[in-house]
Scaffold this motif. Structure first.
Motif, PDB file in Angstrom:
ATOM      1  N   ARG A 313       0.837  -1.205   0.000  1.00 47.22           N
ATOM      2  CA  ARG A 313       0.000   0.000   0.000  1.00 47.22           C
ATOM      3  C   ARG A 313       0.875   1.260   0.000  1.00 47.22           C
ATOM      4  NH1 ARG A 313      -3.833   0.151   4.871  1.00 47.22           N
ATOM      5  NH2 ARG A 313      -1.842  -0.151   5.964  1.00 47.22           N
ATOM      6  N   LYS A 314       0.222   2.395  -0.263  1.00 48.91           N
ATOM      7  CA  LYS A 314       0.907   3.693  -0.193  1.00 48.91           C
ATOM      8  C   LYS A 314       0.089   4.583   0.743  1.00 48.91           C
ATOM      9  CE  LYS A 314       3.898   5.206  -2.255  1.00 48.91           C
ATOM     10  NZ  LYS A 314       5.333   5.330  -1.880  1.00 48.91           N
ATOM     11  N   ARG A 315       0.657   4.844   1.933  1.00 42.48           N
ATOM     12  CA  ARG A 315       0.004   5.701   2.913  1.00 42.48           C
ATOM     13  C   ARG A 315       1.014   6.726   3.395  1.00 42.48           C
ATOM     14  NH1 ARG A 315      -5.121   5.239   2.182  1.00 42.48           N
ATOM     15  NH2 ARG A 315      -5.585   5.962   4.301  1.00 42.48           N
ATOM     16  N   TYR A 316       0.540   7.939   3.615  1.00 40.59           N
ATOM     17  CA  TYR A 316       1.436   9.037   3.965  1.00 40.59           C
ATOM     18  C   TYR A 316       2.132   8.803   5.306  1.00 40.59           C
ATOM     19  CZ  TYR A 316      -0.456  11.847   0.146  1.00 40.59           C
ATOM     20  OH  TYR A 316      -0.795  12.316  -1.082  1.00 40.59           O
ATOM     21  N   VAL A 317       1.412   8.268   6.289  1.00 47.28           N
ATOM     22  CA  VAL A 317       1.993   8.132   7.612  1.00 47.28           C
ATOM     23  C   VAL A 317       3.172   7.153   7.600  1.00 47.28           C
ATOM     24  CG1 VAL A 317       0.306   6.363   8.279  1.00 47.28           C
ATOM     25  CG2 VAL A 317       1.515   7.664  10.042  1.00 47.28           C
ATOM     26  N   TYR A 318       3.049   6.064   6.823  1.00 45.68           N
ATOM     27  CA  TYR A 318       4.143   5.093   6.775  1.00 45.68           C
ATOM     28  C   TYR A 318       5.298   5.605   5.920  1.00 45.68           C
ATOM     29  CZ  TYR A 318       0.929   1.907   9.050  1.00 45.68           C
ATOM     30  OH  TYR A 318       0.077   1.322   9.960  1.00 45.68           O
ATOM     31  N   ASP A 319       5.002   6.433   4.938  1.00 48.60           N
ATOM     32  CA  ASP A 319       6.092   7.059   4.188  1.00 48.60           C
ATOM     33  C   ASP A 319       6.903   7.978   5.103  1.00 48.60           C
ATOM     34  OD1 ASP A 319       5.286   5.762   1.936  1.00 48.60           O
ATOM     35  OD2 ASP A 319       4.141   7.459   1.110  1.00 48.60           O
ATOM     36  N   GLU A 320       6.197   8.697   5.990  1.00 48.14           N
ATOM     37  CA  GLU A 320       6.909   9.549   6.938  1.00 48.14           C
ATOM     38  C   GLU A 320       7.712   8.707   7.936  1.00 48.14           C
ATOM     39  OE1 GLU A 320       7.254  12.646   6.804  1.00 48.14           O
ATOM     40  OE2 GLU A 320       5.758  13.184   5.295  1.00 48.14           O
ATOM     41  N   MET A 321       7.174   7.549   8.308  1.00 50.35           N
ATOM     42  CA  MET A 321       7.923   6.648   9.193  1.00 50.35           C
ATOM     43  C   MET A 321       9.192   6.135   8.518  1.00 50.35           C
ATOM     44  SD  MET A 321       4.860   4.420  10.967  1.00 50.35           S
ATOM     45  CE  MET A 321       6.007   3.504  12.006  1.00 50.35           C
ATOM     46  N   GLN A 322       9.098   5.842   7.213  1.00 50.54           N
ATOM     47  CA  GLN A 322      10.283   5.400   6.482  1.00 50.54           C
ATOM     48  C   GLN A 322      11.351   6.481   6.469  1.00 50.54           C
ATOM     49  OE1 GLN A 322       8.729   4.139   2.632  1.00 50.54           O
ATOM     50  NE2 GLN A 322       9.249   2.019   3.126  1.00 50.54           N
ATOM     51  N   HIS A 323      10.920   7.716   6.275  1.00 50.25           N
ATOM     52  CA  HIS A 323      11.878   8.828   6.281  1.00 50.25           C
ATOM     53  C   HIS A 323      12.542   8.951   7.654  1.00 50.25           C
ATOM     54  CE1 HIS A 323      13.587  12.562   4.775  1.00 50.25           C
ATOM     55  NE2 HIS A 323      13.287  13.118   5.946  1.00 50.25           N
ATOM     56  N   THR A 324      11.766   8.768   8.691  1.00 50.80           N
ATOM     57  CA  THR A 324      12.325   8.825  10.054  1.00 50.80           C
ATOM     58  C   THR A 324      13.331   7.694  10.275  1.00 50.80           C
ATOM     59  OG1 THR A 324      10.276   9.809  10.868  1.00 50.80           O
ATOM     60  CG2 THR A 324      11.725   8.819  12.499  1.00 50.80           C
ATOM     61  N   ALA A 326      15.130   6.267   8.014  1.00 49.64           N
ATOM     62  CA  ALA A 326      16.347   6.593   7.266  1.00 49.64           C
ATOM     63  C   ALA A 326      17.208   7.576   8.051  1.00 49.64           C
ATOM     64  CB  ALA A 326      15.977   7.165   5.910  1.00 49.64           C
ATOM     65  N   GLN A 327      16.573   8.519   8.737  1.00 47.70           N
ATOM     66  CA  GLN A 327      17.333   9.472   9.556  1.00 47.70           C
ATOM     67  C   GLN A 327      18.023   8.761  10.720  1.00 47.70           C
ATOM     68  OE1 GLN A 327      14.109  12.211  10.480  1.00 47.70           O
ATOM     69  NE2 GLN A 327      14.904  13.731   9.014  1.00 47.70           N
ATOM     70  N   LEU A 328      17.325   7.791  11.314  1.00 51.50           N
ATOM     71  CA  LEU A 328      17.934   7.048  12.410  1.00 51.50           C
ATOM     72  C   LEU A 328      19.132   6.222  11.939  1.00 51.50           C
ATOM     73  CD1 LEU A 328      14.689   5.809  14.238  1.00 51.50           C
ATOM     74  CD2 LEU A 328      16.298   7.533  15.060  1.00 51.50           C
ATOM     75  N   GLU A 329      19.037   5.664  10.741  1.00 45.86           N
ATOM     76  CA  GLU A 329      20.111   4.811  10.223  1.00 45.86           C
ATOM     77  C   GLU A 329      21.370   5.601   9.901  1.00 45.86           C
ATOM     78  OE1 GLU A 329      18.297   2.867   6.952  1.00 45.86           O
ATOM     79  OE2 GLU A 329      17.252   1.360   8.186  1.00 45.86           O
ATOM     80  N   VAL A 330      21.210   6.912   9.592  1.00 43.88           N
ATOM     81  CA  VAL A 330      22.393   7.725   9.290  1.00 43.88           C
ATOM     82  C   VAL A 330      22.957   8.384  10.543  1.00 43.88           C
ATOM     83  CG1 VAL A 330      21.691   8.148   6.909  1.00 43.88           C
ATOM     84  CG2 VAL A 330      20.997   9.750   8.717  1.00 43.88           C
TER      85      VAL A 330
END
Length: 423
Positions: A313-324, A326-330
């Motif tokens: 699926r494509k949902r905005y809240v999970y896209d924002e979680m993915q971005h978060t 990615a920030q944690l991984e860097v």
């Protein structure tokens, strides 16, 4: 001064001394009140001292009649200790035959000026006359007759555009006053209409076109005139300003597209916010389920993202979680990453959620699950309210198509009914 005024002054002038503001307000209010009272007193005094005009009722209860027509009077009659309002009309004095004859002569002379209109005199008429049907200042009615209705019609219009030389016309006016009547005759000299140079040219051009049309009436074509007097005529077709129309349509199109893109952007933002609000209760419930099972905040975050990727699926809240994530991984700290997540979502519910997470990271609170459950109850309550609002909005939007359908039903019923009536 009451407390409400004091609070208003403090809000209006927050940087000034409250006592000074109150004093200034009281002085200004007192000054305006005194000025208003003085002005009203002067006005009342002027009314009381004004000279009284001559009354309607004279000596021995005599009332003067009007010069012409009727005069409507409103008087008070006091009788038997009571006052009775009386309203009646008083007519003008009946004149003798000699007085009426003199009145007719004055009216006939005055009538010459009334009927002129834009003309300078009756001996040089080029514009329409104003044949009035009454002279109120003499209480007279008038009937008109024209000696030549082809030149001057009964309504005063002058038909002199085809006239080639001046021509005299007799106008007869019959004046009525009381029981008498008199007829007067006015000699009017009508001159040809004073065409301007442009009007004369257009008139002559149309005359030439009419002549050409008559001369070639039996032929398959009509030849346009080559000359008008000593000057040559050059004919060409009137072309439409296609480029101007195209430019105007292009400008309108660009404006519409520009506005449409802005509207689409606003609609996209609104849809994103609505989707985030709709997904919030489910997102929060899954997060509570995972953290309640013993997972840490980051582990629950990773597990929710893993399930999201599998769903496709494509949902905005999970896209924002993915971005978060990615920030944690860097190398970004969890505290800052979760705060950034709340700011990007820019909705109060997500800001409350991230506040709970950051408080847990800062203070190490063991009651995060209880706080999240309270937040979940509030989120479900808010979602029900949102669903209720959506239903109300949908009902409002349905009013327009329902109104259109009602009009169509009326047309389908009434048109055949009216058509069946005999004409």
């Amino acid at each position: 001064m009451n407390q409400e005024i004091g609070e208003l002054l403090q809000k209006a002038y927050p940087l000034e001394n409250p006592k000074e503001c109150q004093k200034r307000f009281v002085r200004k209010r007192l000054k305006n009140t005194v000025l208003a009272a003085v002005a009203m007193s002067i006005f009342i005094l002027i009314l009381a001292l004004r000279p009284k005009g001559e009354g309607v009722i004279g000596e021995d209860n005599k009332i003067s009649r009007p010069e012409f027509g009727l005069n409507r009077l409103k008087l008070l009659a006091e009788y038997g200790g009571r006052v009775w309002p009386v309203e009646f009309e008083i007519s003008a004095r009946k004149r003798s035959e000699e007085e009426a004859r003199e009145l007719f002569l004055r009216a006939a002379e005055s009538l010459k000026g009334h009927i002129l209109g834009e003309n300078s005199s009756l001996q040089e008429v080029v514009h329409d006359l104003v044949l009035v049907d009454a002279l109120p200042e003499y209480d007279m009615q008038i009937d008109w007759r024209s000696g030549n209705t082809d030149l001057i019609r009964g309504d005063g219009s002058v038909q002199n555009k085809e006239l080639e030389e001046a021509q005299n016309v007799l106008l007869k006016a019959k004046l009525y006053y009381d029981r008498w009547e008199r007829e007067y005759t006015y000699e009017v000299c009508v001159y040809p209409y004073p065409f301007t140079k442009e009007e004369a040219f257009v008139r002559k051009l149309y005359e030439e076109l009419e002549v050409c049309g008559q001369e070639t009436a039996g032929q398959q074509y009509m030849k346009l005139p080559d000359n008008l007097g000593e000057n040559r005529i050059y004919w060409k077709e009137e072309s439409q300003n296609v480029m101007g129309i195209a430019f105007l349509l292009g400008a309108v199109l660009v404006f519409v597209v520009y506005g449409r893109e802005s509207s689409k952007l606003r609609r996209k933002k609104r849809e994103r916010e609505e989707e985030l609000l709709v997904d919030y209760p489910e997102f929060l419930s899954r997060f509570i389920l995972l953290t309640g099972a013993g997972m840490t905040v980051r582990s629950a975050w990773e597990r929710m993202l893993s399930d999201y990727k599998k769903s496709g699926r494509k949902r905005y809240v999970y896209d924002e979680m993915q971005h978060t994530m990615a920030q944690l991984e860097v190398g970004m700290s969890e505290l800052k990453a979760y705060e950034e997540f709340g700011r990007r979502c820019a909705i109060l519910s997500y800001l409350r959620f991230t506040t709970i997470l950051t408080q847990n990271l800062k203070k190490g609170s063991s009651g995060i699950v209880a706080l999240l459950r309270m937040e979940s109850e509030e989120a479900f309550s808010e979602r029900k309210n949102q669903a209720r609002r959506k239903g109300e909005e949908a009902g409002t939007k349905l009013l327009f198509p329902m109104g259109g359908m009602l009009i169509i039903v009326f047309v389908l019923i009434l048109v055949p009914a009216f058509a069946s009536f005999p004409v």
